[in-house]
Structures are given as C-alpha cells and as structure tokens.
Design a protein around this motif. Structure first.
Motif, mmCIF file in Angstrom:
data_model
loop_
_atom_site.group_PDB
_atom_site.id
_atom_site.type_symbol
_atom_site.label_atom_id
_atom_site.label_comp_id
_atom_site.label_asym_id
_atom_site.label_seq_id
_atom_site.Cartn_x
_atom_site.Cartn_y
_atom_site.Cartn_z
ATOM 1 N N CYS A 47 30.715 -9.540 34.407
ATOM 2 C CA CYS A 47 29.747 -10.621 34.286
ATOM 3 C C CYS A 47 30.274 -11.854 35.003
ATOM 4 O O CYS A 47 31.323 -11.823 35.642
ATOM 5 N N ALA A 48 29.561 -12.970 34.861
ATOM 6 C CA ALA A 48 29.896 -14.181 35.610
ATOM 7 C C ALA A 48 31.096 -14.936 35.049
ATOM 8 O O ALA A 48 31.546 -15.901 35.672
ATOM 9 N N LEU A 49 31.644 -14.523 33.896
ATOM 10 C CA LEU A 49 32.824 -15.211 33.382
ATOM 11 C C LEU A 49 33.983 -15.102 34.368
ATOM 12 O O LEU A 49 34.717 -16.067 34.587
ATOM 13 N N GLY A 50 34.136 -13.950 34.982
ATOM 14 C CA GLY A 50 35.195 -13.769 35.967
ATOM 15 C C GLY A 50 35.008 -14.674 37.168
ATOM 16 O O GLY A 50 35.962 -15.287 37.662
ATOM 17 N N ASP A 51 33.774 -14.778 37.662
ATOM 18 C CA ASP A 51 33.484 -15.668 38.786
ATOM 19 C C ASP A 51 33.794 -17.112 38.406
ATOM 20 O O ASP A 51 34.324 -17.882 39.216
ATOM 21 N N GLY A 52 33.448 -17.471 37.169
ATOM 22 C CA GLY A 52 33.709 -18.832 36.705
ATOM 23 C C GLY A 52 35.184 -19.142 36.626
ATOM 24 O O GLY A 52 35.610 -20.269 36.904
ATOM 25 N N ALA A 53 35.978 -18.173 36.239
ATOM 26 C CA ALA A 53 37.422 -18.373 36.148
ATOM 27 C C ALA A 53 38.045 -18.548 37.532
ATOM 28 O O ALA A 53 39.038 -19.260 37.705
#
Length: 460
Positions: free
Chosen positions: A403-409
């Motif tokens: 999900c986008a949590l990885g992109d956000g990190a």
C-alpha cells in the motif's frame, strides 16, 4: 482554529478575499455542532435538492462539479460513485474514512467537532446517489470528545427525520453506524479500514478486486474522506458553477489547509485550491519572530518536502505535482532554520516503521533498516556510504509495497537527500548533529557562538 484573519497583508489585500469559509463558516459560533445552528445556515437544504433529482443525475452533477477526494489521492468523487455497479442484487455501502492519522494533518477532526451535520447531510446525499441503505463512519477511537459529539449529531438527525426510514418522504431508508477504531495509522488505507471494520486485523487487501466491486462484506462499497462528503451539501445547495468558480480548472473548489509548525498563527485555513504557502503565511503572521522557513511539507510527512524556493507553488493537485510532491492531506508543516533535517526525517521514519502492519516485506524490513541507518547518522556514527544505502533502501520500498505507507516512508528520504544532502554529510564528518553541541565535534571549531543557537547559519 484559524478560519478567518482580520489583518491586512503587505499588498493591502484583505486576507478574507483569499479565504473561502464554507465548511468552517460558523465554527466560531456558540454550539456550532447542533442541528439548530446547522439549520440556521441552510443546513439540509442541499439534501432536499438532491432528493428531487434522479440518483444517476445526482452522480453526474457531483462529477460535473469537479469535486476531487480530499483524503490525499485527489480522485474525482463523482467518478468513484459512478463505479458502483447497479442492479447487482447486492447491498451497497458508504464508508467514511475519519481515521485521520497522517502526521501534521488536522482538518477532519476539527470539522467533525465543530460541524458534524455537514458530514451527515453529505452521507445521506451520497447514499441516495449510490443506492445505499447503510453507511459507516470509521473514526479514530482516541478522539473521544469528537466521538461523543458525532453520536449526538447522529441522534439529532434520526430524531429530525434526516436518518432512518422514508427520509423527508423520499422513500429513502438509511442507517448510519459510527465505529470507533483502535488507533492504527494503517487503517487510514481504505482496504485496511474495511478489514478493521469487519472485525479483522487492519491490513491492506490485494487489489483487484477494488472496493467498488467487492468492499465491505464483499459488497460494492464507496470509501470517501470526511471532507469530501462534507463538501457535497454546499455544492448541491449553491450549485456546481459556484463551486467551480473557486480554485483552478482541474482542481476546483474550497478546501481546508492545516498550517502547523514554526508559524505565528497555526490553524485550519479554508481557502480555494491553488492558494500558495506564501499567501497563507502572510495571513497567519509568517514564521515565528526572528526565524525563516527552511523546509515544509505540502501534504503531511508522507509527501516529498519542499523548501523556501517553493513558496509560490499553487497548492492544488497539478501545481504541487508539477513541482515534485503531492498535495496529499494539505498538511502544511513548516520548519525554521533551527530544525535538524536528519532528526525530523528520523522521527518520521520511526513513525512509519512503528505503524507498518508487517504484511509485505519491502515495508516491514525496509522501514526497520531506514531507522537503523538514520539513528546512526544522527548520532554521528554513520559513514558516507550510508547515504547511498538510504537511497537504495527507499527505492526498494517505493512502489513495491502493498500500500501507500511504503511510498510515504520513502518520500522524506528522497526529498531530504535531494535538498539537504550536505546536512547529512555534516552529521557524518562532524560525528554528530551540527545543531547539538553535546553531539558533534564540529562545535569545537565554532569560536563565535554563545552556545545557544550555534550553527544556525549552517544551512543559510
């Protein structure tokens, strides 16, 4: 909460002309959260107009208004409603994502606290459009005062006939459930939220199928942000042309900007999309006295950071995207020259590592190792090769996680190395943070400081 400003900016223009108080227009009035106050401000008039339309015409109207999702992705709201299959014989659900967790974001919670009926009215309109008879509000469980106020607003709506059976004589039946989550950042991701709402551990689902086809209880589901749904009643009441008269061509309308950090007057500023941070700082008193802007986030810590050179970037989806970041949740965190970039990025990355659900390897392992490297660099134990390692690990997370949590990190890693690589290097060569005399040998060479704010000019 800052919704209006009485001062005059340096150009002689009244700040009120730059703001567009709609959702926040009566936040400062006594008992703004009650049904009586909401009705005095044309509350539930948009619902009456919506119920006079056919559901498909209502969807087309919202789509034509250009309303885009206010939760971060900016996906057109009417188009999301349109994706719901009709005539499938399954129940349809509307789920409102009120699990506001993005660092720096503070718009949905104040909105629910001060004006919950705008959301309830928007929910009824949306459910009529997508032919749903049951809606859910997924709220962060920690915000107990908001939960209580929301429950009371729902009770008022049931009592007044805006919820329940045969709403306003339209034949529409609607049940609204308010659900308090258990406080996990990952549940802000729509499919993890759906799993949590079903009683399972909040973890993202593999897509397809998308929620519009198989969402809550494997039925067609629309998941919208609080502000997205709360904006709908005003569009129906005042018209799509009125809504499109604000903002830009591709990003029309008004929205709430959360201004925080080292600013004179932090708060929520409701303005047309496309306003700039320079304008918002002008009407909020600027950075704190004696300091200047060093870096800022346009949409929370999961969006690539900006610097002083981006003060005039239009804060809409296209403008921010063209400048290399994302509008996200419009959480404008402003940091002055006393802030250590490495320390800030380390704290954000610790948050993402802690909040990772652990379902996919890139995010679970990658955020852990990012934290280890950043802690070493901040403490002066890093090596120059670690900077390339940081970039490499972030690249292995970005676009490769569930999900986008990885992109956000990965975002603050990429952007901070782009704009402040020299500061990272100073931590390594100086054996510690150049902003902290107790943790850096670089201070031994500074003979012209009183020890309070030495090296404030390091990044000047």
């Amino acid at each position: 909460m800052m919704t209006l400003a009485a001062e005059i900016d340096h150009n002689g223009t009244s700040p009120e002309k730059l703001l567009a108080p709609v959702l926040s227009s009566f936040w400062d009035q006594p008992e703004s959260w009650t049904l009586d106050t909401y009705r005095r401000h044309e509350g539930y008039e948009g619902l009456r107009k919506a119920l006079a339309m056919a559901p498909d015409d209502l969807i087309a109207y919202v789509k034509d208004s250009g309303l885009r999702g206010r939760g971060g992705a900016g996906f057109p709201t009417g188009m999301k409603w349109q994706f719901i299959p009709q005539g499938d014989g399954k129940p349809h659900y509307l789920v409102v994502n009120a699990d506001e967790s993005e660092p720096g974001t503070c718009k949905d919670i104040p909105l629910l606290f001060a004006n919950p009926h705008s959301l309830i009215e928007g929910i009824v309109i949306a459910c009529y459009a997508i032919r749903s008879s049951h809606a859910f509000i997924y709220l962060r469980g920690e915000v107990v005062p908001v939960l209580r106020r929301l429950h009371e607003a729902v009770r008022e709506a049931y009592e007044a006939g805006y919820l329940g059976t045969n709403i306003l004589g339209s034949g529409l039946d609607l049940e609204l459930t308010v659900h308090a989550g258990a406080g996990a950042y990952i549940c802000g991701e729509e499919t993890a939220l759906l799993d949590s709402l079903e009683g399972r551990r909040g973890q993202p689902r593999l897509r397809p199928p998308f929620p519009a086809v198989a969402g809550l209880y494997a039925c067609p589901t629309v998941v919208n942000n609080v502000e997205s749904i709360a904006s709908v009643p005003a569009i129906l009441n005042k018209g799509k042309d009125w809504f499109k008269s604000m903002g830009s061509e591709k990003s029309p309308g008004f929205t709430l900007y959360s201004l925080s950090g080292h600013v004179t007057s932090p708060g929520q500023y409701e303005a047309p999309l496309g306003i700039t941070l320079r304008q918002l700082l002008d009407m909020s008193g600027g950075m704190r006295a004696g300091h200047r802007l060093k870096f800022w986030t346009p949409g929370g810590s999961s969006t690539p950071m900006f610097t002083e050179e981006h003060l005039d970037v239009p804060l809409d989806y296209e403008g921010v995207g063209a400048a290399g970041s994302m509008l996200g949740t419009k959480a404008l965190q402003c940091f002055d020259e006393t802030t250590c970039v490495v320390r800030a990025v380390t704290r954000w990355t610790e948050f993402y590592a802690h909040e990772s659900c652990g379902k996919c390897t890139p995010c679970r392992e990658g955020t852990y190792w990012l934290v280890q490297l950043l802690r070493d660099i901040e403490a002066g134990k890093g090596e120059m090769a670690d900077l390339d390692k940081l970039n490499d690990i972030a690249d292995n997370i970005n676009g490769k996680s569930f999900c986008a949590l990885g992109d956000g990190a990965a975002s603050p890693i990429f952007s901070s190395l782009k704009y402040f690589r020299e500061e990272y290097e100073q931590h390594i060569t100086g054996k510690g943070c150049p902003f902290d005399p107790a943790r850096s040998t670089a201070w031994a060479d500074d003979k012209n400081t009183d020890g309070k704010n030495a090296h404030r000019g390091v990044n000047a």
